[in-house]
Design an enzyme around this catalytic site. Structure first.
Site, mmCIF file in Angstrom:
data_model
loop_
_atom_site.group_PDB
_atom_site.id
_atom_site.type_symbol
_atom_site.label_atom_id
_atom_site.label_comp_id
_atom_site.label_asym_id
_atom_site.label_seq_id
_atom_site.Cartn_x
_atom_site.Cartn_y
_atom_site.Cartn_z
ATOM 1 N N HIS A 213 17.024 17.777 43.944
ATOM 2 C CA HIS A 213 17.376 18.581 45.112
ATOM 3 C C HIS A 213 17.080 20.048 44.795
ATOM 4 O O HIS A 213 17.032 20.443 43.625
ATOM 5 C CB HIS A 213 18.849 18.407 45.449
ATOM 6 C CG HIS A 213 19.199 17.053 45.970
ATOM 7 N ND1 HIS A 213 20.364 16.808 46.658
ATOM 8 C CD2 HIS A 213 18.546 15.861 45.911
ATOM 9 C CE1 HIS A 213 20.423 15.536 47.005
ATOM 10 N NE2 HIS A 213 19.327 14.939 46.548
ATOM 11 N N GLU B 205 18.867 22.700 44.933
ATOM 12 C CA GLU B 205 19.882 23.374 44.129
ATOM 13 C C GLU B 205 19.786 22.963 42.663
ATOM 14 O O GLU B 205 19.903 23.808 41.771
ATOM 15 C CB GLU B 205 21.290 23.048 44.664
ATOM 16 C CG GLU B 205 21.537 23.516 46.080
ATOM 17 C CD GLU B 205 21.202 22.458 47.130
ATOM 18 O OE1 GLU B 205 21.716 22.573 48.255
ATOM 19 O OE2 GLU B 205 20.430 21.514 46.831
ATOM 20 N N CYS C 296 25.061 19.103 48.890
ATOM 21 C CA CYS C 296 25.643 17.763 48.868
ATOM 22 C C CYS C 296 26.651 17.698 47.715
ATOM 23 O O CYS C 296 26.701 18.606 46.874
ATOM 24 C CB CYS C 296 24.550 16.712 48.707
ATOM 25 S SG CYS C 296 23.836 16.650 47.040
ATOM 26 N N CYS D 289 25.054 18.287 44.259
ATOM 27 C CA CYS D 289 24.656 19.673 44.027
ATOM 28 C C CYS D 289 25.869 20.587 43.870
ATOM 29 O O CYS D 289 25.887 21.464 43.008
ATOM 30 C CB CYS D 289 23.746 20.157 45.143
ATOM 31 S SG CYS D 289 22.145 19.318 45.150
#
Length: 159
Positions: free
Chosen positions: A55, A57, A85, A88
């Protein structure tokens, strides 16, 4: 940090998300900032790398840790185009960052087909006893517009 600084770094994250979409990926970008300087700026790379943890992040935290020479990113703010999420959020917490600033909400990502868990950063912070400061809604309309752009792209893929 001043609102204009938050918008400046969020615009960089939005630019990264656009670049990620142009590369066949998804509409997520993240920037890690410490002491007014960018440590890392990344977009989501899940589809490009076949890595479900890539992801925006997480890729930005990995790059920031390399740049800082430490896993401890105390004093850092993570700017994310979308509310992080749970994975993250946890990574940001474990990296010892001070603050998360995000644009669109996690529900906006779910609205275009991403399989988001519907737990907010505020709730994760509260339930987990995290000291992270969470500021949402920065350039939210621009972030939502990226989801609309993504939704209209032929061959788009969600996960």
């Amino acid at each position: 940090m001043a609102a204009d600084e938050d918008e400046r770094y969020m615009r960089l994250a939005l630019d990264l998300a656009s670049a990620g979409m142009d590369a066949g990926g998804s509409p997520f970008g993240a920037v890690v900032v410490r002491d007014g300087g960018v440590l890392a700026a990344e977009h989501n790379q899940v589809l490009q790398t076949s890595d479900p943890t890539a992801h925006a992040e997480v890729t930005a935290l990995r790059a920031a840790a390399r740049a800082a020479g430490s896993h401890d990113l105390a004093g850092c703010t993570v700017y994310s185009t979308t509310e992080p999420c749970p994975m993250c959020f946890s990574a940001i917490h474990w990296a010892n960052c001070d603050r998360i600033v995000y644009g669109a909400g996690i529900g906006d990502a779910a609205g275009v087909g991403f399989r988001e868990l519907s737990i907010s950063n505020d709730e994760m912070r509260r339930l987990g006893g995290s000291s992270l400061v969470v500021d949402g809604g920065v350039l939210a309309e621009e972030a939502r517009a990226q989801f609309a752009d993504f939704a209209g792209r032929p061959g788009r893929r969600t996960y």
